[in-house]
Design an enzyme around this catalytic site. Structure first.
Site, short mmCIF file in Angstrom:
data_model
loop_
_atom_site.label_atom_id
_atom_site.label_comp_id
_atom_site.label_asym_id
_atom_site.label_seq_id
_atom_site.Cartn_x
_atom_site.Cartn_y
_atom_site.Cartn_z
N SER A 123 -32.40 -38.03 -5.56
CA SER A 123 -33.47 -37.62 -6.47
C SER A 123 -34.84 -37.61 -5.81
O SER A 123 -35.15 -38.47 -4.96
CB SER A 123 -33.49 -38.59 -7.65
OG SER A 123 -34.68 -38.45 -8.38
N GLU A 125 -37.28 -38.74 -7.18
CA GLU A 125 -37.90 -40.02 -7.52
C GLU A 125 -37.94 -40.95 -6.31
O GLU A 125 -38.71 -41.91 -6.29
CB GLU A 125 -37.13 -40.70 -8.66
CG GLU A 125 -37.43 -40.14 -10.03
CD GLU A 125 -38.88 -40.40 -10.49
OE1 GLU A 125 -39.25 -41.56 -10.64
OE2 GLU A 125 -39.61 -39.43 -10.67
N TYR A 147 -35.04 -47.35 -10.79
CA TYR A 147 -34.19 -46.16 -10.64
C TYR A 147 -34.39 -45.54 -9.25
O TYR A 147 -33.43 -45.24 -8.53
CB TYR A 147 -34.49 -45.13 -11.73
CG TYR A 147 -33.85 -43.79 -11.50
CD1 TYR A 147 -32.52 -43.56 -11.82
CD2 TYR A 147 -34.58 -42.72 -10.94
CE1 TYR A 147 -31.92 -42.32 -11.59
CE2 TYR A 147 -34.00 -41.49 -10.71
CZ TYR A 147 -32.67 -41.29 -11.03
OH TYR A 147 -32.09 -40.06 -10.80
P1 NAP Z 1 -27.49 -37.46 -17.37
O1 NAP Z 1 -27.55 -36.28 -18.29
O2 NAP Z 1 -28.22 -38.72 -17.72
O3 NAP Z 1 -25.95 -37.80 -17.11
C1 NAP Z 1 -25.56 -39.00 -16.50
C2 NAP Z 1 -24.05 -39.12 -16.59
O4 NAP Z 1 -23.65 -40.36 -15.97
C3 NAP Z 1 -23.50 -39.16 -18.03
O5 NAP Z 1 -22.31 -38.40 -18.08
C4 NAP Z 1 -23.20 -40.64 -18.24
O6 NAP Z 1 -22.20 -40.88 -19.19
C5 NAP Z 1 -22.70 -40.99 -16.84
N1 NAP Z 1 -22.64 -42.43 -16.57
C6 NAP Z 1 -23.62 -43.34 -16.77
N2 NAP Z 1 -23.21 -44.55 -16.38
C7 NAP Z 1 -21.93 -44.40 -15.93
C8 NAP Z 1 -20.96 -45.29 -15.41
N3 NAP Z 1 -21.20 -46.59 -15.27
N4 NAP Z 1 -19.76 -44.78 -15.02
C9 NAP Z 1 -19.48 -43.48 -15.18
N5 NAP Z 1 -20.36 -42.59 -15.69
C10 NAP Z 1 -21.56 -43.05 -16.06
O7 NAP Z 1 -28.03 -37.04 -15.91
P2 NAP Z 1 -28.21 -35.57 -15.29
O8 NAP Z 1 -29.58 -35.09 -15.60
O9 NAP Z 1 -27.04 -34.74 -15.58
O10 NAP Z 1 -28.25 -35.93 -13.74
C11 NAP Z 1 -27.04 -35.98 -12.97
C12 NAP Z 1 -27.28 -36.83 -11.73
O11 NAP Z 1 -28.33 -36.29 -10.95
C13 NAP Z 1 -27.70 -38.28 -12.00
O12 NAP Z 1 -27.16 -39.07 -10.97
C14 NAP Z 1 -29.20 -38.25 -11.89
O13 NAP Z 1 -29.69 -39.53 -11.56
C15 NAP Z 1 -29.37 -37.25 -10.76
N6 NAP Z 1 -30.60 -36.47 -10.74
C16 NAP Z 1 -31.00 -35.81 -11.86
C17 NAP Z 1 -32.14 -35.02 -11.80
C18 NAP Z 1 -32.59 -34.23 -13.01
O14 NAP Z 1 -33.74 -33.78 -13.00
N7 NAP Z 1 -31.74 -34.00 -13.99
C19 NAP Z 1 -32.85 -34.90 -10.60
C20 NAP Z 1 -32.39 -35.58 -9.47
C21 NAP Z 1 -31.25 -36.35 -9.55
P3 NAP Z 1 -22.56 -41.03 -20.77
O15 NAP Z 1 -22.62 -39.63 -21.30
O16 NAP Z 1 -21.42 -41.83 -21.27
O17 NAP Z 1 -23.89 -41.73 -20.85
O1 F7E Z 2 -40.67 -37.82 -17.04
C1 F7E Z 2 -44.21 -38.20 -18.08
C2 F7E Z 2 -43.59 -39.37 -17.33
O2 F7E Z 2 -38.64 -38.83 -18.08
C3 F7E Z 2 -41.44 -36.86 -16.38
C4 F7E Z 2 -34.80 -37.87 -14.33
O3 F7E Z 2 -33.87 -36.82 -14.48
O4 F7E Z 2 -36.22 -36.50 -12.98
C5 F7E Z 2 -36.19 -37.29 -14.15
O5 F7E Z 2 -37.11 -38.37 -14.05
C6 F7E Z 2 -42.91 -37.23 -16.41
C7 F7E Z 2 -43.21 -38.69 -16.03
O6 F7E Z 2 -38.45 -37.45 -15.94
C8 F7E Z 2 -43.66 -38.86 -21.60
O7 F7E Z 2 -44.53 -40.43 -17.20
C9 F7E Z 2 -45.33 -38.32 -20.32
O8 F7E Z 2 -44.28 -38.72 -15.14
O9 F7E Z 2 -38.88 -36.31 -18.04
P1 F7E Z 2 -39.10 -37.61 -17.37
P2 F7E Z 2 -38.62 -38.27 -14.57
O10 F7E Z 2 -39.08 -39.65 -14.79
O11 F7E Z 2 -39.42 -37.41 -13.64
C10 F7E Z 2 -35.90 -37.19 -11.77
C11 F7E Z 2 -35.95 -36.21 -10.64
C12 F7E Z 2 -34.65 -37.97 -11.85
O12 F7E Z 2 -33.95 -38.15 -10.87
C13 F7E Z 2 -34.41 -38.72 -13.12
O13 F7E Z 2 -33.04 -39.07 -13.26
O14 F7E Z 2 -43.36 -37.10 -17.76
N1 F7E Z 2 -44.24 -38.39 -19.54
N2 F7E Z 2 -45.02 -38.59 -21.59
C14 F7E Z 2 -43.17 -38.73 -20.29
N3 F7E Z 2 -41.87 -38.92 -19.98
C15 F7E Z 2 -41.03 -39.23 -20.99
N4 F7E Z 2 -39.71 -39.39 -20.71
N5 F7E Z 2 -41.47 -39.38 -22.29
C16 F7E Z 2 -42.77 -39.20 -22.65
O15 F7E Z 2 -43.15 -39.34 -23.80
#
Ligand code: NAP
Ligand code: F7E
Length: 319
Positions: A123, A125, A147
Site C-alpha cells: 500500500s 500508506e 496499518y
Molecule cells: P477490504 O474491502 O477491506 O477487504 C479486506 C478483505 O480481507 C475482506 O474480504 C475481509 O473479510 C478480509 N479479511 C480481513 N481479515 C481477515 C483474516 N484474518 N483472514 C482472512 N480474511 C480476512 O480491502 P480492499 O480495499 O479490497 O483491499 C484489498 C487489499 O489491498 C488489502 O490488503 C488492503 O490493505 C490493500 N490495499 C488496498 C488499497 C485500496 O485503496 N483499496 C490500496 C492499497 C492496498 P471480511 O469481509 O470478512 O471483513
Molecule cells: O482516508 C481523510 C483521512 O480512510 C483518506 C485504505 O484502503 O487507502 C486507504 O487508506 C483520507 C485520509 O483511506 C474522513 O484523514 C477526512 O487522509 O478513505 P480513507 P486511507 O486512509 O488513505 C490506502 C492506500 C490503503 O492501503 C488502506 O487500506 O481522507 N478523511 N475525513 C477521512 N477519512 C475517513 N475514512 N473518514 C472521514 O470522515
C-alpha cells in the site's frame, strides 16, 4: 485451466479480481473467514462461478490445507485489516493479520509448492510522511499508522522470501483505489453515500475530518488488472500502481456534491472525531515503471470515478 486463490474475496478488490480472472478462464478459489452471518454482498452475482472456502490469515493450518487441496498456480493475498483508523484501536490484531498473515501465506507456499506465484497487496500508506514527491518503487518508507507499519512488514517479508527462497513473490504498491463497492467507512464512499442520502432528503449533513488530505485516487476495476499483469511477468518484482494525479478530500466533495446539483459547503461539517493521531498528508504516485514494464494504464479518470460512485449510490438508494 489455471487456478487462482484469492484471500479477501469478500472485499472490494477480491470481487473485482475474481471477475477479471473468471473472464480470463481461471478456476477461482475465494478464501473467506468464518462469520456468524454471510457477507457475500460484493460477490453474490457470480458466487456460483467460484468456490468459496473458509480460511483465515491468523490460522496457519487453514492456509496449508487450502494450498494442498486446490493446488493453485497463483495466490493473490488481498486479505487484511485494511481500515487505517481501526489500526490504532486494534494495533495488535492489525499486525497479526496484515503483517504476520503474509508470512503465514508465504510459509504455506514454501511448504506446499514454492513455484506458486504470489501477489502481496502492499500500500501507498507505507510512504506515509513522504520522503519524496512523487513516490516510486525507490522512495523510502515512513509509515504513519499501525496499518502502514504492518504493510511495510508485509512488503519486506515478500521481498525476503523472493530473495531467500527464489520464490515468485511480487509486491504491488497500490495507491488508493475506489469504486461503488468500496466500504462505507472510507472517505470516498462515505461522501458518495452522503451525497445520495442528502439529494433524496434522507439526511442533512456529512461530518468529515481532514478535508485537505491529498490522495492519488483511481478505480479499483483498473487496479486488479495490474495485479494480474504483475504475476504474468518473467520475474517477480515491486511495482507502484497509481494515476500520477493527486486530489484533496475537499475536491472530492466539491465534484461529488456538484454532480447532484448541490454545494458541499452547505452540508459538510468538520468533526475532530475523524482526525487521525498521525496523518498522511500527500500521496502521489510515479507509476512509470508499471507503464513501461506492464503496459498498464488506468482507464477511469478522477472525475469519472467520483460521478460513478455518486450515480451508483443514488441508484441503490432509489431502489
Ligand atoms: P477490504 O474491502 O477491506 O477487504 C479486506 C478483505 O480481507 C475482506 O474480504 C475481509 O473479510 C478480509 N479479511 C480481513 N481479515 C481477515 C483474516 N484474518 N483472514 C482472512 N480474511 C480476512 O480491502 P480492499 O480495499 O479490497 O483491499 C484489498 C487489499 O489491498 C488489502 O490488503 C488492503 O490493505 C490493500 N490495499 C488496498 C488499497 C485500496 O485503496 N483499496 C490500496 C492499497 C492496498 P471480511 O469481509 O470478512 O471483513
Ligand atoms: O482516508 C481523510 C483521512 O480512510 C483518506 C485504505 O484502503 O487507502 C486507504 O487508506 C483520507 C485520509 O483511506 C474522513 O484523514 C477526512 O487522509 O478513505 P480513507 P486511507 O486512509 O488513505 C490506502 C492506500 C490503503 O492501503 C488502506 O487500506 O481522507 N478523511 N475525513 C477521512 N477519512 C475517513 N475514512 N473518514 C472521514 O470522515
Amino acid at each position: 485451466m489455471p487456478t487462482a486463490i484469492i484471500t479477501g474475496i469478500t472485499g472490494q478488490d477480491g470481487s473485482y479480481l475474481a471477475e477479471l480472472l473468471l473472464n480470463k478462464g481461471y478456476r477461482v478459489i475465494g478464501v473467506a473467514r468464518r462469520s456468524s452471518t454471510v457477507n457475500y454482498e460484493r460477490i453474490e452475482h457470480f458466487v456460483d462461478d467460484i468456490t468459496v472456502v473458509q480460511g483465515d490469515l491468523q490460522d496457519q493450518g487453514s492456509l496449508l490445507s487450502l494450498l494442498e487441496e486446490y493446488k493453485p498456480t497463483e495466490v493473490y493475498n488481498l486479505a487484511a485489516q485494511s481500515f487505517v483508523p481501526t489500526s490504532w484501536n486494534q494495533p495488535a490484531l492489525t499486525g497479526d493479520v496484515t503483517a504476520l498473515g503474509v508470512t503465514r501465506m508465504l510459509e504455506a507456499i514454501r511448504f506446499v509448492n514454492s513455484k506458486i506465484r504470489f501477489y502481496q497487496a502492499s500500500s501507498s500508506e507505507m510512504f506515509g510522511k513522504v520522503m519524496e514527491v512523487p513516490q516510486s518503487e525507490d522512495t523510502p518508507f515512513y509509515p504513519r499508522s499501525p496499518y502502514g507499519v504492518a504493510k511495510v512488514y508485509g512488503h519486506w517479508i515478500t521481498v525476503n522470501y523472493r530473495e531467500s527462497f527464489d520464490m515468485f513473490a511480487t509486491s504491488g504498491i497500490l495507491f488508493n483505489h475506489e469504486s461503488p463497492r468500496r466500504g462505507m467507512e472510507f472517505v470516498t464512499r462515505k461522501i458518495s453515500n452522503a451525497v445520495a442520502n442528502i439529494k433524496l432528503g434522507k439526511t442533512k449533513e456529512l461530518r468529515l475530518g481532514n478535508l485537505e488530505a491529498q490522495r492519488d485516487w483511481g478505480f479499483a476495476g483498473d487496479y486488479v488488472e495490474a495485479m494480474w499483469l504483475m504475476l504474468q511477468q518473467d520475474h517477480p518484482d515491486n511495482y507502484v500502481i497509481g494515476t500520477g494525479e493527486t486530489h484533496s478530500v475537499r475536491e472530492f466533495c466539491e465534484i461529488a456534491f456538484a454532480h447532484a446539483d448541490l454545494d458541499y459547503k452547505e452540508f459538510v461539517v468538520m468533526d475532530e472525531k475523524f482526525y487521525r493521531p498521525a496523518e498522511v498528508d500527500l500521496l502521489i504516485s510515479d507509476p512509470s515503471k508499471a507503464r513501461m514494464a506492464l503496459k498498464w494504464e488506468p482507464a477511469v479518470s478522477f472525475k469519472e470515478l467520483v460521478t460513478m460512485m455518486v450515480d451508483s449510490d443514488l441508484a441503490r438508494l432509489k431502489r
